[in-house]
Design an enzyme around this catalytic site. Structure first.
Site, PDB file in Angstrom:
ATOM      1  N   ASN A   7      -9.822 -26.336 -11.566  1.00 38.85           N
ATOM      2  CA  ASN A   7     -10.393 -25.204 -12.292  1.00 38.85           C
ATOM      3  C   ASN A   7     -11.694 -25.657 -12.958  1.00 38.85           C
ATOM      4  OD1 ASN A   7     -11.016 -23.141 -14.046  1.00 38.85           O
ATOM      5  ND2 ASN A   7      -8.939 -22.909 -14.872  1.00 38.85           N
ATOM      6  N   ARG A  65     -10.306 -22.611  -8.402  1.00 36.18           N
ATOM      7  CA  ARG A  65     -10.713 -21.373  -9.076  1.00 36.18           C
ATOM      8  C   ARG A  65     -12.196 -21.167  -8.819  1.00 36.18           C
ATOM      9  NH1 ARG A  65     -12.302 -20.655 -15.187  1.00 36.18           N
ATOM     10  NH2 ARG A  65     -12.691 -18.425 -15.187  1.00 36.18           N
ATOM     11  N   HIS A 154     -12.053 -12.796 -15.179  1.00 36.73           N
ATOM     12  CA  HIS A 154     -10.747 -13.111 -15.775  1.00 36.73           C
ATOM     13  C   HIS A 154      -9.597 -12.526 -14.950  1.00 36.73           C
ATOM     14  CE1 HIS A 154     -12.154 -13.691 -20.234  1.00 36.73           C
ATOM     15  NE2 HIS A 154     -12.091 -14.851 -19.587  1.00 36.73           N
ATOM     16  N   ARG A 215     -20.364 -14.866 -27.043  1.00 39.93           N
ATOM     17  CA  ARG A 215     -21.028 -13.793 -26.290  1.00 39.93           C
ATOM     18  C   ARG A 215     -20.903 -12.472 -27.036  1.00 39.93           C
ATOM     19  NH1 ARG A 215     -18.023 -14.893 -20.752  1.00 39.93           N
ATOM     20  NH2 ARG A 215     -17.212 -16.709 -21.834  1.00 39.93           N
ATOM     21  N   GLU A 363      -3.416 -19.822 -15.791  1.00 38.14           N
ATOM     22  CA  GLU A 363      -4.276 -19.623 -14.624  1.00 38.14           C
ATOM     23  C   GLU A 363      -3.985 -20.662 -13.553  1.00 38.14           C
ATOM     24  OE1 GLU A 363      -8.347 -17.658 -16.175  1.00 38.14           O
ATOM     25  OE2 GLU A 363      -7.889 -19.588 -17.059  1.00 38.14           O
TER      26      GLU A 363
END
Ligand code: AMP
Length: 595
Positions: A7, A65, A154, A215, A363
């Site tokens: 990942n 990923r 996501h 962000r 994940e």
């Protein structure tokens, strides 16, 4: 099968190694990579170090990923040239991620040469969002020229969290309307409608939507223009402002760690309080919007560092949502502790109509599962060609009806086998008697069944003068009455006459290859016959015993100018409320048509 998961983040690389039982054999993380972090270790060094760490273990597949796969990638894929091209094509859209993923895949392919590599995309779960959710209201020529549309990110986490929530609720995912909130340093919301993402808060880039660690999330685009015009910011500085200096950090002036902001807020710091309030307000606003967009919601799912760990943020976000039927249980919320052993917790009361659930995101496990699934799915045939069988009018009879038409001792005489195993056409034929005309020579199909069913086309209906409903085979309740005549007698059936609903028989492997499920309605493009034709309302029927084949009736075959038995290249196409997207099987020849 041992699956190694890699990942790659913008400044970190995580890895995990799972065995057959999804037990974690090894895991690790290397952070602060790249010159921008002020450190000398690069992604390449980190990946090499990971390979060194796992070198003693057997590795049967590697799952990667990948943040951005664009619009054409709708599910995890075995790494091949087309996949690498898609990753490269979207480097400008995900400059902090895709280059590293690409490099990591290439490095892994050099080391693990003989095992399959699978790319699992953050965008894939959202790739089938309806056009109304992917389109920005700007000049569409400009949008097309610059590839400006909403993608969403996501997806791995949203899909995983939705799956765990459905398991907990003990209901199939395709019956649920869920709102998943991934609240971490990056944050996004997703409307998971009957198993599919139909709206999500991140857009063309991971900057849109919720307030994040650094962000901004949603900002009036006019503000950006003003800032550029002011001359105080260059484009790169504005990029830095929105991506790295905004969100919780910019609001609080403290940092991007929520725990520190919460501490400051409780010490009376006004900016820290405002940061929390803006974060909460934005998340709640999205919940309301998504409940409205889906026309309801069954459960709200929290995940990510903040969603999993901050009871106070969950409480604040769910305040005022009683009108939706969501009633928080304060004790459950504060006691909700999740870990690798307990990956979810319910935080609403027993009388809450809308459940709220905390799910520990994973994940890496999702990537490992996807990798295994793809490795175990046979590679799709290219092109994905579906044979068409044109089914002439025919009937299925019960033992009793057969005896009345052909005599008490008669049994069906097989004439030839049909493509679906166990089915055969019989020597025996009947006459359909209608108020207007008769149709004779209608073939009986075997074996005998529990209910009579006579399948005719629309044209046949006009000929005999009976209006029959369009039905799936097997569903004859309250269908039309009809009289059948055989050599030994005739029978009046109170029900059983239908116009067959067009359908495609599929083995589960075919369904996986086409990415459809039993009961799905698709539209199908017939692109190999005399006349191209798109048929809507085609039902997918999946069974272990089925052989891939589409069944249409003679009217439909005539419309496409197919012969009595034809084979053409068909492509399942996505059906949305207001659009048809037509895809052929291979991305290389993809044809997208809006009808
Ligand atoms: P993630 O990016 O998913 O690792 O989430 C990181 C965010 O989760 C950071 O803002 C952390 O401050 C926040 N976080 C982690 N643990 C807690 C906690 N116990 N309480 C509040 N926030 C937390």
């Amino acid at each position: 099968m041992n699956v190694l998961v890699i990942n790659c983040g913008s400044s970190s690389v995580k890895f995990a190694l799972f065995d057959d039982n999804e037990t974690l054999i090894a895991e690790g993380k290397r952070e602060r990579l790249g010159a921008s972090t002020g450190h000398s270790e690069t992604h390449k060094d980190a990946v090499a170090a990971i390979f060194e760490t796992v070198s003693g273990h057997q590795i049967d597949a590697v799952g990667h990923r990948v943040v951005h796969g664009g619009a054409s990638i709708t599910q995890s894929q075995r790494v091949n040239d087309a996949v690498m091209e898609a990753i490269a094509e979207h480097i400008p859209d995900a400059p902090m991620h895709n280059p590293f993923s690409k490099a990591a895949i290439e490095a892994a392919q050099d080391v693990f040469t003989s095992v399959p590599h699978v790319a699992v995309f953050d965008t894939a779960f959202h790739a089938k969002m309806p056009r109304r959710a992917t389109t920005y209201a700007i000049d569409q020529d400009v949008a097309e020229r610059h590839g400006i549309r909403r993608f969403g990110f996501h997806g791995i986490s949203h899909e995983y969290a939705a799956g765990i929530a459905a398991e907990f609720l003990e209901r199939p995912l395709n019956e649920l309307r869920l709102i998943t909130l991934h609240l971490g340093n990056g944050a996004s919301a997703c409307a998971v409608e009957f198993g599919r993402s139909t709206e999500t808060s991140m857009g063309n880039t991971p900057l849109e939507g919720l307030v994040m660690g650094t962000r901004s999330g949603d900002v009036d685009a006019g503000v950006l223009l003003s800032l550029l015009r002011s001359g105080e910011f260059t484009v790169d500085q504005l990029d830095d402002l929105l991506n790295n200096k905004s969100g919780l950090l910019g609001l609080s002036g403290q940092g991007n760690d929520l725990r520190e902001i919460q501490q400051a807020a409780s010490d009376g710091d006004d900016r820290a309080r405002l940061a929390i309030n803006v974060f909460v307000h934005r998340a709640r606003k999205y919940i309301g919007a998504y409940a409205a967009a889906m026309g309801g919601v069954d459960a709200i799912v929290f995940t990510g560092g903040i969603g999993e760990n901050s009871a106070s943020m969950r409480r604040r976000i769910l305040q005022r949502l009683e009108f939706l039927g969501c009633v928080l249980d304060e004790d459950r919320n504060y006691d909700a502790s999740i870990s690798s052993d307990k990956d979810h917790a319910l935080i609403t009361t027993g009388r809450s109509r809308v459940e709220a659930i905390v799910v520990k995101t994973n994940e890496e496990l999702m990537i490992a599962r996807e990798t295994r699934r793809i490795c175990e799915t046979p590679e799709p045939r290219t092109p994905k060609s579906i044979p068409i069988a044109v089914s002439a009018r025919h009937c299925h009879l019960t033992e009793e009806t057969f005896a009345e038409l052909f005599g008490a001792d008669a049994t069906p005489t097989p004439k030839y086998d049909l493509s679906q195993p166990g089915q055969f056409a019989c020597e025996e034929q009947v006459t359909i008697v209608g108020p207007r005309q008769e149709i004779d020579g209608v073939r009986v199909l075997g074996p005998l069944r529990k209910a009579n069913q006579v399948e005719i086309s629309r044209t046949d209906e006009f000929v005999i003068g009976i209006d029959a409903p369009v039905r799936m085979s097997g569903n004859v309740r309250n269908s039309a009455a009809v009289t059948l005549k055989g050599p030994m007698g005739s029978v009046h059936l109170q029900e059983g006459l239908i116009c067959a609903h067009r359908h495609i028989h599929m083995h589960p492997d075919d369904a996986a290859a086409f990415d459809v499920a039993d009961g799905d309605e698709v539209a199908v493009a017939i692109v190999g016959g005399q006349r191209d034709l798109v048929l809507g309302d085609v039902t997918i029927r999946v069974h272990e015993k089925y052989v891939l084949e589409m069944h249409i009736d003679t009217d439909e075959a005539n419309a496409a100018e197919l012969g009595s038995v034809a084979e053409a290249t068909l492509s399942p196409i996505d059906v949305d409320d207001d659009e048809f997207a037509v895809y052929t099987a291979t991305p290389a020849t993809a044809r997208l048509t809006t009808l």
